[in-house]
Design a protein around this motif. Structure first.
Motif, PDB file in Angstrom:
ATOM      1  N   ASP A  61       0.828  -1.208   0.000  1.00 29.71           N
ATOM      2  CA  ASP A  61       0.000   0.000   0.000  1.00 29.71           C
ATOM      3  C   ASP A  61       0.866   1.264   0.000  1.00 29.71           C
ATOM      4  O   ASP A  61       0.496   2.282  -0.599  1.00 29.71           O
ATOM      5  CB  ASP A  61      -0.977   0.007   1.186  1.00 29.71           C
ATOM      6  CG  ASP A  61      -0.302  -0.254   2.514  1.00 29.71           C
ATOM      7  OD1 ASP A  61       0.878  -0.640   2.524  1.00 29.71           O
ATOM      8  OD2 ASP A  61      -0.966  -0.084   3.565  1.00 29.71           O
ATOM      9  N   TRP A  62       2.049   1.199   0.643  1.00 26.59           N
ATOM     10  CA  TRP A  62       2.966   2.337   0.593  1.00 26.59           C
ATOM     11  C   TRP A  62       3.429   2.575  -0.840  1.00 26.59           C
ATOM     12  O   TRP A  62       3.465   3.720  -1.308  1.00 26.59           O
ATOM     13  CB  TRP A  62       4.193   2.086   1.476  1.00 26.59           C
ATOM     14  CG  TRP A  62       5.162   3.232   1.472  1.00 26.59           C
ATOM     15  CD1 TRP A  62       5.186   4.293   2.330  1.00 26.59           C
ATOM     16  CD2 TRP A  62       6.230   3.452   0.530  1.00 26.59           C
ATOM     17  NE1 TRP A  62       6.209   5.164   1.983  1.00 26.59           N
ATOM     18  CE2 TRP A  62       6.870   4.671   0.887  1.00 26.59           C
ATOM     19  CE3 TRP A  62       6.716   2.747  -0.567  1.00 26.59           C
ATOM     20  CZ2 TRP A  62       7.957   5.188   0.187  1.00 26.59           C
ATOM     21  CZ3 TRP A  62       7.796   3.263  -1.279  1.00 26.59           C
ATOM     22  CH2 TRP A  62       8.411   4.461  -0.903  1.00 26.59           C
ATOM     23  N   PHE A  63       3.778   1.517  -1.541  1.00 26.69           N
ATOM     24  CA  PHE A  63       4.268   1.629  -2.912  1.00 26.69           C
ATOM     25  C   PHE A  63       3.204   2.223  -3.829  1.00 26.69           C
ATOM     26  O   PHE A  63       3.479   3.125  -4.625  1.00 26.69           O
ATOM     27  CB  PHE A  63       4.694   0.248  -3.418  1.00 26.69           C
ATOM     28  CG  PHE A  63       5.055   0.206  -4.876  1.00 26.69           C
ATOM     29  CD1 PHE A  63       6.058   1.019  -5.397  1.00 26.69           C
ATOM     30  CD2 PHE A  63       4.385  -0.646  -5.754  1.00 26.69           C
ATOM     31  CE1 PHE A  63       6.396   0.982  -6.742  1.00 26.69           C
ATOM     32  CE2 PHE A  63       4.717  -0.701  -7.100  1.00 26.69           C
ATOM     33  CZ  PHE A  63       5.722   0.124  -7.602  1.00 26.69           C
ATOM     34  N   LEU A  64       1.979   1.742  -3.729  1.00 27.30           N
ATOM     35  CA  LEU A  64       0.911   2.236  -4.596  1.00 27.30           C
ATOM     36  C   LEU A  64       0.547   3.681  -4.257  1.00 27.30           C
ATOM     37  O   LEU A  64       0.269   4.478  -5.155  1.00 27.30           O
ATOM     38  CB  LEU A  64      -0.315   1.327  -4.472  1.00 27.30           C
ATOM     39  CG  LEU A  64      -0.150  -0.073  -5.082  1.00 27.30           C
ATOM     40  CD1 LEU A  64      -1.336  -0.965  -4.723  1.00 27.30           C
ATOM     41  CD2 LEU A  64       0.013   0.013  -6.586  1.00 27.30           C
ATOM     42  N   THR A  65       0.557   4.022  -2.981  1.00 31.99           N
ATOM     43  CA  THR A  65       0.274   5.405  -2.586  1.00 31.99           C
ATOM     44  C   THR A  65       1.376   6.342  -3.058  1.00 31.99           C
ATOM     45  O   THR A  65       1.108   7.463  -3.521  1.00 31.99           O
ATOM     46  CB  THR A  65       0.125   5.511  -1.055  1.00 31.99           C
ATOM     47  OG1 THR A  65      -0.934   4.648  -0.616  1.00 31.99           O
ATOM     48  CG2 THR A  65      -0.187   6.936  -0.632  1.00 31.99           C
ATOM     49  N   TYR A  66       2.624   5.902  -2.966  1.00 33.90           N
ATOM     50  CA  TYR A  66       3.770   6.686  -3.421  1.00 33.90           C
ATOM     51  C   TYR A  66       3.674   6.941  -4.917  1.00 33.90           C
ATOM     52  O   TYR A  66       3.914   8.056  -5.393  1.00 33.90           O
ATOM     53  CB  TYR A  66       5.048   5.920  -3.086  1.00 33.90           C
ATOM     54  CG  TYR A  66       6.328   6.712  -3.227  1.00 33.90           C
ATOM     55  CD1 TYR A  66       6.645   7.733  -2.341  1.00 33.90           C
ATOM     56  CD2 TYR A  66       7.243   6.413  -4.242  1.00 33.90           C
ATOM     57  CE1 TYR A  66       7.833   8.441  -2.455  1.00 33.90           C
ATOM     58  CE2 TYR A  66       8.432   7.116  -4.363  1.00 33.90           C
ATOM     59  CZ  TYR A  66       8.726   8.132  -3.467  1.00 33.90           C
ATOM     60  OH  TYR A  66       9.902   8.831  -3.588  1.00 33.90           O
ATOM     61  N   THR A  67       3.280   5.912  -5.662  1.00 36.08           N
ATOM     62  CA  THR A  67       3.093   6.055  -7.108  1.00 36.08           C
ATOM     63  C   THR A  67       1.936   7.008  -7.405  1.00 36.08           C
ATOM     64  O   THR A  67       2.018   7.830  -8.330  1.00 36.08           O
ATOM     65  CB  THR A  67       2.813   4.684  -7.753  1.00 36.08           C
ATOM     66  OG1 THR A  67       3.898   3.793  -7.469  1.00 36.08           O
ATOM     67  CG2 THR A  67       2.646   4.804  -9.254  1.00 36.08           C
ATOM     68  N   PHE A  68       0.874   6.909  -6.635  1.00 39.43           N
ATOM     69  CA  PHE A  68      -0.276   7.808  -6.777  1.00 39.43           C
ATOM     70  C   PHE A  68       0.158   9.265  -6.633  1.00 39.43           C
ATOM     71  O   PHE A  68      -0.208  10.124  -7.447  1.00 39.43           O
ATOM     72  CB  PHE A  68      -1.333   7.456  -5.724  1.00 39.43           C
ATOM     73  CG  PHE A  68      -2.550   8.342  -5.738  1.00 39.43           C
ATOM     74  CD1 PHE A  68      -3.675   7.975  -6.458  1.00 39.43           C
ATOM     75  CD2 PHE A  68      -2.575   9.542  -5.037  1.00 39.43           C
ATOM     76  CE1 PHE A  68      -4.806   8.794  -6.479  1.00 39.43           C
ATOM     77  CE2 PHE A  68      -3.694  10.358  -5.052  1.00 39.43           C
ATOM     78  CZ  PHE A  68      -4.805   9.979  -5.777  1.00 39.43           C
ATOM     79  N   LYS A  69       0.957   9.554  -5.612  1.00 36.56           N
ATOM     80  CA  LYS A  69       1.404  10.927  -5.371  1.00 36.56           C
ATOM     81  C   LYS A  69       2.330  11.407  -6.491  1.00 36.56           C
ATOM     82  O   LYS A  69       2.244  12.559  -6.933  1.00 36.56           O
ATOM     83  CB  LYS A  69       2.103  11.011  -4.019  1.00 36.56           C
ATOM     84  CG  LYS A  69       1.177  10.790  -2.839  1.00 36.56           C
ATOM     85  CD  LYS A  69       1.924  10.806  -1.517  1.00 36.56           C
ATOM     86  CE  LYS A  69       0.982  10.585  -0.334  1.00 36.56           C
ATOM     87  NZ  LYS A  69       1.710  10.543   0.958  1.00 36.56           N
ATOM     88  N   ALA A  70       3.217  10.509  -6.939  1.00 31.86           N
ATOM     89  CA  ALA A  70       4.146  10.883  -8.015  1.00 31.86           C
ATOM     90  C   ALA A  70       3.390  11.210  -9.298  1.00 31.86           C
ATOM     91  O   ALA A  70       3.702  12.203  -9.981  1.00 31.86           O
ATOM     92  CB  ALA A  70       5.150   9.756  -8.253  1.00 31.86           C
ATOM     93  N   LEU A  71       2.389  10.406  -9.630  1.00 29.05           N
ATOM     94  CA  LEU A  71       1.644  10.655 -10.865  1.00 29.05           C
ATOM     95  C   LEU A  71       0.760  11.890 -10.732  1.00 29.05           C
ATOM     96  O   LEU A  71       0.462  12.549 -11.738  1.00 29.05           O
ATOM     97  CB  LEU A  71       0.810   9.432 -11.252  1.00 29.05           C
ATOM     98  CG  LEU A  71       0.329   9.448 -12.715  1.00 29.05           C
ATOM     99  CD1 LEU A  71       1.516   9.340 -13.671  1.00 29.05           C
ATOM    100  CD2 LEU A  71      -0.662   8.333 -12.999  1.00 29.05           C
ATOM    101  N   THR A  72       0.338  12.210  -9.527  1.00 23.81           N
ATOM    102  CA  THR A  72      -0.415  13.447  -9.324  1.00 23.81           C
ATOM    103  C   THR A  72       0.442  14.648  -9.706  1.00 23.81           C
ATOM    104  O   THR A  72      -0.021  15.575 -10.384  1.00 23.81           O
ATOM    105  CB  THR A  72      -0.874  13.582  -7.859  1.00 23.81           C
ATOM    106  OG1 THR A  72      -1.674  12.453  -7.495  1.00 23.81           O
ATOM    107  CG2 THR A  72      -1.689  14.860  -7.672  1.00 23.81           C
ATOM    108  N   VAL A  73       1.707  14.622  -9.304  1.00 22.04           N
ATOM    109  CA  VAL A  73       2.641  15.681  -9.684  1.00 22.04           C
ATOM    110  C   VAL A  73       2.799  15.712 -11.204  1.00 22.04           C
ATOM    111  O   VAL A  73       2.834  16.787 -11.829  1.00 22.04           O
ATOM    112  CB  VAL A  73       4.010  15.466  -9.010  1.00 22.04           C
ATOM    113  CG1 VAL A  73       5.030  16.490  -9.514  1.00 22.04           C
ATOM    114  CG2 VAL A  73       3.887  15.540  -7.497  1.00 22.04           C
ATOM    115  N   ASN A  74       2.874  14.545 -11.810  1.00 17.20           N
ATOM    116  CA  ASN A  74       2.976  14.430 -13.265  1.00 17.20           C
ATOM    117  C   ASN A  74       1.800  15.117 -13.950  1.00 17.20           C
ATOM    118  O   ASN A  74       1.974  15.885 -14.902  1.00 17.20           O
ATOM    119  CB  ASN A  74       3.038  12.949 -13.646  1.00 17.20           C
ATOM    120  CG  ASN A  74       3.196  12.710 -15.142  1.00 17.20           C
ATOM    121  OD1 ASN A  74       2.403  13.171 -15.943  1.00 17.20           O
ATOM    122  ND2 ASN A  74       4.220  11.950 -15.506  1.00 17.20           N
ATOM    123  N   LEU A  75       0.601  14.852 -13.442  1.00 15.62           N
ATOM    124  CA  LEU A  75      -0.605  15.433 -14.037  1.00 15.62           C
ATOM    125  C   LEU A  75      -0.617  16.955 -13.898  1.00 15.62           C
ATOM    126  O   LEU A  75      -1.021  17.673 -14.820  1.00 15.62           O
ATOM    127  CB  LEU A  75      -1.852  14.833 -13.380  1.00 15.62           C
ATOM    128  CG  LEU A  75      -2.071  13.335 -13.586  1.00 15.62           C
ATOM    129  CD1 LEU A  75      -3.249  12.850 -12.749  1.00 15.62           C
ATOM    130  CD2 LEU A  75      -2.301  13.003 -15.057  1.00 15.62           C
TER     131      LEU A  75
END
Length: 412
Positions: free
Chosen positions: A125-139
């Protein structure tokens, strides 16, 4: 312990950057990070990390080949062999071989680093949340680029009929579905951040006119409405109602917008000749014939072409890849290298399901489904698993982490 934390910290910073930055040929961001040609600062840092990890391991234990690394070693050797096969071919240019093979190096380096003893485990869940935050910055960056596209700094250029964005948006299949799952079951991601992510995701999807991740994300979110627990609470129904209302409003607004994306979804023929489902099937058929004739592969640097529905080569589409990563890998790496590459990908959801059965953690079941959906998008319908930084790093980090998670469960 300090050295392990150092490896983790550096790797996850690199991971965040490779997902958060919209690295794509349609803008100049990657050129600012380039060392020479297609070799970027990310490749250099990962290479130095590999040297440190191997030297640290040898200094402690000597030169020892562990059984768990034999297949990974063979996979690495097969990619090195593919490099030399490409170099041997007279019509392959050195820069083309490097430019083609460097993204395969990215994948292998990630697996070696994440599977090493110098790396520390992280929770799914940490990995998926971290990816979620990174892609939010991307967007966010993607929207800023669109709003300020006149700036020469971005060096923007549209592609395929004015589409804006890149393959990094394919990770929306992961982040949108997981974000909705988190909202329904965990609430660890702030609701405002989730709303921002989804709004940006819809806007960027319209700009990119990419129908695949839109359809897969929608289907995945519908699957989440099936309760994963034994009881259904009022809070759960309330959250579903909110999502259903927001989703309905969004779909109605999207369909009434008469955008190119809507036309591409409703009419699959509204696209270029080489982007239709039929042309992708024909592309696979064409290259499958060549694959059977070249069992040892053509090597890196081979230029490929998209295939028109008439089974003719679209000569204006010269590139390292076509819209089918399976065909690309088998054609260039041969039967052995291709089988090892594809084997690592295909065994990953199986390992996830095995961990889910052992731990009963719903995240692993969800992740297995999401991973398969993503593979459909980035390996069967495109080759983004190879050439798109965000997708490449996510897929191969997932492969390595899943190996660690499964071995941790086996050791209990």
């Amino acid at each position: 312990m300090t050295r392990k934390i150092g490896v983790n910290s550096l790797f996850w910073k690199l991971y965040f950057l490779m997902v958060a930055l919209p690295l794509h040929a349609s803008n100049k961001i990657l050129t600012y990070l380039s060392v020479t040609g297609k070799v970027s600062i990310f490749h250099i840092v990962l290479f130095l990390m590999l040297i440190w990890i191997f030297s640290d391991k040898i200094s402690k234990n000597g030169f020892v080949i562990y059984r768990r690394n034999i297949i990974l070693g063979l996979f690495s050797l097969s990619m090195i062999a593919t490099f030399f096969v490409g170099m041997r071919d007279a019509h392959h240019i050195f820069n083309n071989v490097i430019g083609d093979g460097i993204m395969y190096f990215l994948s292998i380096a990630i697996v070696w680093i994440v599977r090493s003893d110098s790396f520390e485990d992280v929770a799914v869940d940490w990995f998926l949340t971290y990816t979620f935050k990174a892609l939010t910055v991307n967007l966010v960056i993607n929207v800023i680029m669109y709003a300020t596209q006149g700036l020469s700094f971005w060096g923007l250029q549209s592609y395929n009929g004015g589409r804006f964005g890149g393959g990094y948006l394919s990770l929306l299949v992961v982040t949108v579905i997981y974000g909705v799952y988190d909202y329904l079951y965990k609430k660890s991601i702030p609701t405002k951040l989730l709303i921002l992510h989804i709004v940006l995701a819809v806007f960027c999807s319209v700009l990119s006119q990419s129908r695949t991740h839109v359809i897969l994300s929608f289907v995945g979110c519908l699957m989440l409405f099936i309760p994963m627990g034994k009881s259904i609470s009022k809070a759960y129904f309330f959250r579903i109602l909110i999502i259903a209302l927001v989703g309905t409003v969004g779909i109605v607004a999207l369909l009434n917008g008469n955008s190119e994306l809507v036309q591409r979804i409703l009419n699959m023929d509204v696209t270029s000749d080489t982007e239709t489902t039929a042309s992708r099937i024909i592309t696979w058929t064409y290259y499958w014939r060549l694959i059977k004739k070249t069992p040892w592969g053509t090597g890196f640097g081979e230029i490929l072409y998209f295939i028109n529905p008439s089974m003719t080569i679209a000569k204006a589409t010269a590139t390292y890849y076509v819209d089918n990563a399976v065909a690309v890998v088998l054609y260039k790496c041969g039967w052995i290298g291709g089988a090892l590459y594809l084997g690592y990908v295909l065994v990953t959801p199986i390992r996830m399901l095995s961990v889910w059965k052992s731990t009963h953690k719903k995240e692993f079941l969800l992740f297995a489904v999401i991973f398969l959906m993503l593979i459909l998008s980035v390996m069967i319908l495109t080759s983004q698993v190879i050439h798109t930084y965000a997708v490449n790093v996510f897929i191969w980090t997932t492969i390595a982490l899943t190996y660690r998670w499964s071995k941790t469960e086996e050791s209990k």
